[in-house]
Write an enzyme that holds these catalytic residues in place. Structure first.
Site, PDB file in Angstrom:
ATOM      1  N   GLU A  73       0.800  -1.244   0.000  1.00 24.49           N
ATOM      2  CA  GLU A  73       0.000   0.000   0.000  1.00 24.49           C
ATOM      3  C   GLU A  73       0.829   1.289   0.000  1.00 24.49           C
ATOM      4  O   GLU A  73       0.518   2.233   0.715  1.00 24.49           O
ATOM      5  CB  GLU A  73      -0.929   0.004   1.222  1.00 24.49           C
ATOM      6  CG  GLU A  73      -1.832  -1.206   1.280  1.00 24.49           C
ATOM      7  CD  GLU A  73      -2.766  -1.202   2.482  1.00 24.49           C
ATOM      8  OE1 GLU A  73      -2.616  -0.339   3.367  1.00 24.49           O
ATOM      9  OE2 GLU A  73      -3.660  -2.065   2.521  1.00 24.49           O
ATOM     10  N   GLU A 120      -6.046 -10.832  -1.214  1.00 24.18           N
ATOM     11  CA  GLU A 120      -6.901 -10.573  -0.045  1.00 24.18           C
ATOM     12  C   GLU A 120      -8.364 -10.458  -0.453  1.00 24.18           C
ATOM     13  O   GLU A 120      -9.083  -9.570   0.012  1.00 24.18           O
ATOM     14  CB  GLU A 120      -6.448  -9.282   0.656  1.00 24.18           C
ATOM     15  CG  GLU A 120      -4.985  -9.278   1.037  1.00 24.18           C
ATOM     16  CD  GLU A 120      -4.551  -8.035   1.816  1.00 24.18           C
ATOM     17  OE1 GLU A 120      -5.411  -7.275   2.290  1.00 24.18           O
ATOM     18  OE2 GLU A 120      -3.328  -7.836   1.945  1.00 24.18           O
TER      19      GLU A 120
END
Ligand code: XIL
Length: 555
Positions: free
Chosen positions: A343, A465
């Site tokens: 991220e 995910e």
């Protein structure tokens, strides 16, 4: 002049119910006008339905009734082979529409058809039918006098949570195994687990081993957990490759739990994804501060010191895993991929300003240097056959743009890493915390657009995910099933094959809707989310069947 014509109707198969146990056939014939003739032999196919447009005066001489589903939430999966015969030389736009004005007249499929060629038209939608609706076919720009529409293999599947069939859910150890179904397509299928609440429990280990080849730990390999939060008290010396001599914590107290997890994974024949080394979140703030100080106003260290700290952390994790593998697993890898950086790209990335700014890493570097460094250190200390990944969410954001946005920024980053001689990147991890209505799975600006751009860059993609939130929408098990199926169809058709990059593995983020991380988010306060594959009492939700169907139908 444009003529608009709408015709439909023929032998229809309605398959409805969540588990598709019921089949109802409905035939509606507009005999009077002989607009439609059935069971004709055409092009070697029997059972072809022919619509002779010339004979139709009405707008909708025949249509497929959806009346029995009035006022219900339904998932409609539509498929039909269509051929157009006409004297017109233009392509004819054929559209299948549900005449539900309040629902926005959803189109199931719409396509310009070549003349005299069979084309598969298909599409799906989920909607609330506001009353007795129909599904009809219409042709735009058609010369009514000379056009015939041929249809075969028409299938309209209508399913819903609320169509009168009581659902019996199968316990997760009694139904099909996801890993077996997906084995032909991917290197692994994975499920994320937490140690304390889940993976330490034998009954859960059994289910995970039954369905998955791989686990990712939801938290335990993150810096917050390896450091166990508290600032270090004992130090040793470390010299970075940049020659910088620094003090580093004498040990990582959380690694004992990591070892228990690896031991349990091994016992259950599971491999792992290592998650995560470098991240702005779940990493203690003191790691970035002079003297590892916890004081709020403590100074950030300089770049050289932080480079050495990052190098030490990555080396420590790699050494720990290598030692464990050597001592407990005959040197065979249990961790096959590492999320090296997570991220690090801004949510509103522009072409020039794309690194996440709300991050302690950014406070020190103000650019992407630390990301590239991480892939250099990971390459230096990880075994060569362990894959290195950059992992992020909303990877599809701005996927159709030429510049800026998240997709292009990830591409830019991959490019920079690939151009750094001693760095390596093998995988883009698409987290894929998606919602039922967003993003588009396929099409011009979609999940698939982004995925294919990553693959074209010369890396594999792992779906790391996956969870599918209902978001603001009411939860429907039927709709979730259809969405999981759509995603797995996408993953399978973009899979890695020998000599070609592609999707190499898929991990779902959590086991049961009880354990999903989403319900702890502020965003979903008072809006319960049901994004996962298993119920709280470990039964297969219909979403499991959606994945199994995608796998079986791809054969
Ligand atoms: C989540 C965990 O599931 C939660 O238990 C924790 O409280 C917060 O982090 N992106 C990631 C994951 O890369 O590490 C996050 O996991 C979810 C979003």
């Amino acid at each position: 002049m444009k003529k608009i014509l709408s015709i439909a109707g023929l032998a229809i198969l309605f398959l409805f119910s969540v588990n598709a146990q019921t089949t109802v056939s409905i035939t509606q014939i507009d005999n009077e006008k002989k607009v439609i003739s059935y069971n004709k032999k055409v092009d070697g196919f029997k059972d072809v339905t022919i619509i002779d447009c010339k004979k139709s005066t009405a707008r909708n001489p025949v249509s497929i009734s959806l009346a029995q589903f009035a006022d219900k939430d339904v998932q409609i999966d539509f498929k039909c082979q269509v051929k157009i015969e006409t004297t017109s030389t233009d392509k004819s736009l054929i559209t299948w529409t549900i005449d539900d004005f309040k629902a926005g007249m959803p189109e199931l499929a719409s396509e310009k058809l070549p003349i005299n060629k069979w084309v598969t038209m298909k599409g799906s939608t989920f909607l609330h039918l506001t009353g007795k609706r129909t599904l009809y076919i219409s042709g735009y720009g058609i010369n009514k006098e000379t056009t015939k529409i041929y249809l075969r293999d028409l299938e309209v599947k209508v399913s819903g949570d609320d169509l009168g069939n009581t659902q019996v859910l199968t316990p997760w150890l009694e139904g099909p195994s996801l890993k077996e179904a997906l084995n032909p397509y991917f290197d692994y299928f994975g499920i994320a687990v937490t140690w304390q609440e889940e993976f330490s429990k034998p009954n859960i280990q059994k289910g995970i081993a039954y369905h998955a080849d791989s686990i990712t730990t939801g938290n335990e390999f993150k810096p917050d957990f390896t450091f166990r939060w508290g600032a270090p008290k004992n130090f040793v010396n470390f010299t970075g490759e940049n020659g910088k001599k620094i003090q580093v914590p004498a040990n990582l107290p959380g690694l004992a739990t990591c070892a228990s997890i690896m031991e349990t994974a091994k016992k259950n024949n599971l491999e792992m994804r290592g998650h995560v080394l470098v991240w702005h979140s779940q990493t203690p703030k003191w790691f970035f501060k002079e003297n590892y100080s916890t004081a709020e106003n403590a100074n950030y260290v300089d770049k050289e010191t932080m480079n050495a700290r990052q190098e030490w952390y990555i080396k420590t994790m790699m050494d720990f895993v290598a030692d464990w593998e050597k001592n407990n697993n005959d040197g065979k890898h249990i961790i096959k991929t590492w999320d090296v950086v997570n991220e690090a790209i801004s949510d509103n990335a522009s072409d020039l300003k794309w690194v996440r700014e709300n991050s302690n890493w950014y406070e020190i570097y103000h650019n992407e240097e630390f990301i590239i460094n991480a892939f250099r250190y990971a390459n230096k200390y990880a075994p060569k056959d362990v894959l290195l990944a950059y992992n992020d969410y909303n990877c599809y954001s701005g996927s159709a743009q030429e510049k800026g946005g998240k997709t292009n920024s990830i591409l830019k980053l991959v490019d920079a890493i690939q151009k750094t001689p001693d760095a390596r990147i093998d995988v883009v991890g698409m987290q894929s915390h998606v919602q039922i209505g967003y993003p588009n799975v396929t099409g011009k600006d979609s999940f698939e657009t982004a995925l294919q751009k990553f693959i074209a860059k010369g890396v594999d993609v792992q779906i790391t995910e996956l969870d599918i939130a209902n978001g603001d929408q009411p939860y429907s098990a039927t709709r979730l099933k259809a969405k999981y199926k759509e995603y797995f169809e996408l993953f399978i058709r973009n899979r890695k094959t020998p000599g070609k990059h592609g999707v190499s593995g898929v991990t779902v983020w959590g086991i049961t809707d009880n354990g999903t991380w989403l319900n702890a988010l502020e965003q979903y306060k008072n809006k319960k989310q049901y994004p996962l594959l298993f119920t709280a009492d470990f039964k297969n939700k219909p979403a499991v069947d959606g994945i199994i169907e995608a796998a079986n139908e791809a054969k």
